[in-house]
Design a protein around this motif. Sequence first.
Motif, PDB file in Angstrom:
ATOM      1  N   SER A 176       3.987  -4.727   4.244  1.00  0.00           N
ATOM      2  CA  SER A 176       5.133  -4.271   3.452  1.00  0.00           C
ATOM      3  C   SER A 176       5.086  -2.760   3.236  1.00  0.00           C
ATOM      4  N   THR A 177       3.907  -2.259   2.902  1.00  0.00           N
ATOM      5  CA  THR A 177       3.766  -0.828   2.636  1.00  0.00           C
ATOM      6  C   THR A 177       3.974  -0.010   3.908  1.00  0.00           C
ATOM      7  N   ALA A 178       3.397  -0.479   5.027  1.00  0.00           N
ATOM      8  CA  ALA A 178       3.530   0.255   6.287  1.00  0.00           C
ATOM      9  C   ALA A 178       4.989   0.364   6.704  1.00  0.00           C
ATOM     10  N   VAL A 179       5.709  -0.750   6.615  1.00  0.00           N
ATOM     11  CA  VAL A 179       7.112  -0.753   7.034  1.00  0.00           C
ATOM     12  C   VAL A 179       7.943   0.156   6.137  1.00  0.00           C
ATOM     13  N   ARG A 180       7.736   0.048   4.833  1.00  0.00           N
ATOM     14  CA  ARG A 180       8.540   0.847   3.907  1.00  0.00           C
ATOM     15  C   ARG A 180       8.257   2.343   4.048  1.00  0.00           C
ATOM     16  N   PHE A 181       6.989   2.712   4.162  1.00  0.00           N
ATOM     17  CA  PHE A 181       6.680   4.130   4.296  1.00  0.00           C
ATOM     18  C   PHE A 181       7.208   4.681   5.611  1.00  0.00           C
ATOM     19  N   ARG A 182       7.159   3.878   6.673  1.00  0.00           N
ATOM     20  CA  ARG A 182       7.705   4.335   7.946  1.00  0.00           C
ATOM     21  C   ARG A 182       9.212   4.583   7.828  1.00  0.00           C
ATOM     22  N   LEU A 198       4.142  10.626   4.692  1.00  0.00           N
ATOM     23  CA  LEU A 198       4.587   9.236   4.685  1.00  0.00           C
ATOM     24  C   LEU A 198       4.238   8.535   5.994  1.00  0.00           C
ATOM     25  N   ARG A 199       4.361   9.254   7.110  1.00  0.00           N
ATOM     26  CA  ARG A 199       3.980   8.655   8.396  1.00  0.00           C
ATOM     27  C   ARG A 199       2.486   8.363   8.445  1.00  0.00           C
ATOM     28  N   HIS A 200       1.678   9.265   7.903  1.00  0.00           N
ATOM     29  CA  HIS A 200       0.231   9.041   7.895  1.00  0.00           C
ATOM     30  C   HIS A 200      -0.139   7.827   7.040  1.00  0.00           C
ATOM     31  N   ILE A 201       0.510   7.706   5.887  1.00  0.00           N
ATOM     32  CA  ILE A 201       0.231   6.542   5.031  1.00  0.00           C
ATOM     33  C   ILE A 201       0.650   5.258   5.736  1.00  0.00           C
ATOM     34  N   SER A 202       1.790   5.290   6.418  1.00  0.00           N
ATOM     35  CA  SER A 202       2.238   4.119   7.162  1.00  0.00           C
ATOM     36  C   SER A 202       1.240   3.755   8.254  1.00  0.00           C
ATOM     37  N   THR A 241     -11.967   1.129   7.852  1.00  0.00           N
ATOM     38  CA  THR A 241     -12.538   2.448   7.617  1.00  0.00           C
ATOM     39  C   THR A 241     -11.636   3.544   8.174  1.00  0.00           C
ATOM     40  N   VAL A 242     -11.129   3.333   9.385  1.00  0.00           N
ATOM     41  CA  VAL A 242     -10.201   4.306   9.966  1.00  0.00           C
ATOM     42  C   VAL A 242      -8.965   4.439   9.074  1.00  0.00           C
ATOM     43  N   ILE A 247      -5.435   7.366   5.356  1.00  0.00           N
ATOM     44  CA  ILE A 247      -4.619   7.344   4.145  1.00  0.00           C
ATOM     45  C   ILE A 247      -5.022   8.468   3.189  1.00  0.00           C
ATOM     46  N   ASN A 248      -6.287   8.854   3.217  1.00  0.00           N
ATOM     47  CA  ASN A 248      -6.682  10.004   2.395  1.00  0.00           C
ATOM     48  C   ASN A 248      -6.026  11.281   2.892  1.00  0.00           C
ATOM     49  N   TRP A 249      -5.881  11.401   4.220  1.00  0.00           N
ATOM     50  CA  TRP A 249      -5.162  12.553   4.750  1.00  0.00           C
ATOM     51  C   TRP A 249      -3.688  12.463   4.377  1.00  0.00           C
ATOM     52  N   GLY A 250      -3.142  11.251   4.388  1.00  0.00           N
ATOM     53  CA  GLY A 250      -1.753  11.097   3.959  1.00  0.00           C
ATOM     54  C   GLY A 250      -1.535  11.526   2.520  1.00  0.00           C
ATOM     55  N   PHE A 251      -2.501  11.204   1.653  1.00  0.00           N
ATOM     56  CA  PHE A 251      -2.393  11.586   0.243  1.00  0.00           C
ATOM     57  C   PHE A 251      -2.559  13.087   0.032  1.00  0.00           C
TER      58      PHE A 251
END
Length: 416
Positions: A176-182, A198-202, A241-242, A247-251
């Motif tokens: 759900s999170t991946a789709v919405r952030f994308r 947002l793309r990085h978090i997705s 882990t990846v 996601i830390n880079w996304g933040f």
Amino acid sequence: MSEGAADVVYLIIVVVASCTTLGKYAAWRRERSTALRLITTCSAVGVVAFLVATPLVWRALARLTGSANVAEPVVFVCILAFFAHTHVMSLMWWPAAPASASPVARPSKAAPGRGRLVRPLAVYCAAAVAMVAGFAAGDLDDAAHPLDFNIAYGQDPGALVMLAAFQLGLAYASVSTAVRFRRNAHSSHSDPRLRRALRHISLATWFIAGYVACVMPATVAGALGSHALDPLHSLGPVSGTVGALVINWGFSGAAISLWRADRRDYLALTPLWELTHRADPRIALDERNRVTDLGLLYVRDWHLVTRAADILSGIRSLYPYFDDEPVVRVHLLARARGWPLEDERAAAAAALVLRAVALAESGAERGGESGLVLPGGSLEPGAQRTHLVRVAGYLDHPDVLAAAGLAEARRPVPAP
């Protein structure tokens, strides 16, 4: 992954995520925004999840509590809490429905309504309750299993309830999170840094979904008494882990990019600051030292602001020495060479300041107010910084030095 390797990798992630958490907490203390508060608490529970999942810490908790695998429900609950936060963030940054007056959807900046949060929060709460109940009902204390808990207890009914609740909840959360952030990244957000974040978090949450895709089949196979998919189970933590690193880079990636741009401009302004400071040392709001010259801390909050203010104050003190000859020379040169307006304006300002400083240092008489001001001085505050950086870049340009009448002074003296 061996326990020794997991200790190293997980603790590296703890350090990285802790830096993200502290940075976002400091930013939240300054701005007090809902988004920063969510990112801060989200990152904090992620730190706890990886810290407790570290085999070294897992076994220490087992010795401390007398329960060999008490760390497992803590890790599971923290991971779900992490994704509850990201899910809420994806709803916060969801583009609103188009207004009748505009065909373009605008990103919603307000907190999401309660109705939009009821279902995901109910799912996460139910999953957390099921996990705790499953752990309490299971017979899971014969030995510590920090890396192979799913395989070791795949046939225990209580463990199966806990694992099913966690993996289904995580699958729902990550997808759900991946789709919405994308989708959010492709919406009407105008800031390219935000779109990249947002793309990085997705992307990161797809890696988390990859953890479920690896671990769930191995868990089902183990529950049926087969260990054929045990190697697949080992890939799950690698994928997770990846995802945690991405996601830390996304933040924090957007904030780091902004800090790098601030630091670049701060350092680029140094020659112009030194020139104006040389003409009037009283202008300095903040004395230089080796630490501030690195431009690592408080760049945007203090040093970049004071440097620009010092430069503008120094330029104002030079107004009595301004004359239009350097400016006219630069304008003629710029037209002959086809320079863009921004470069013409910056070169003219550089020549004007260089000439004024030279006159001030020569002891020339201060003239009356000539009415001249710095070319580009009337720009909006947001454009003023970019203009000053351009001015600093033209201070050593040969044509600018010639326009300021300083070309001969800057030429090296030939050896006898």
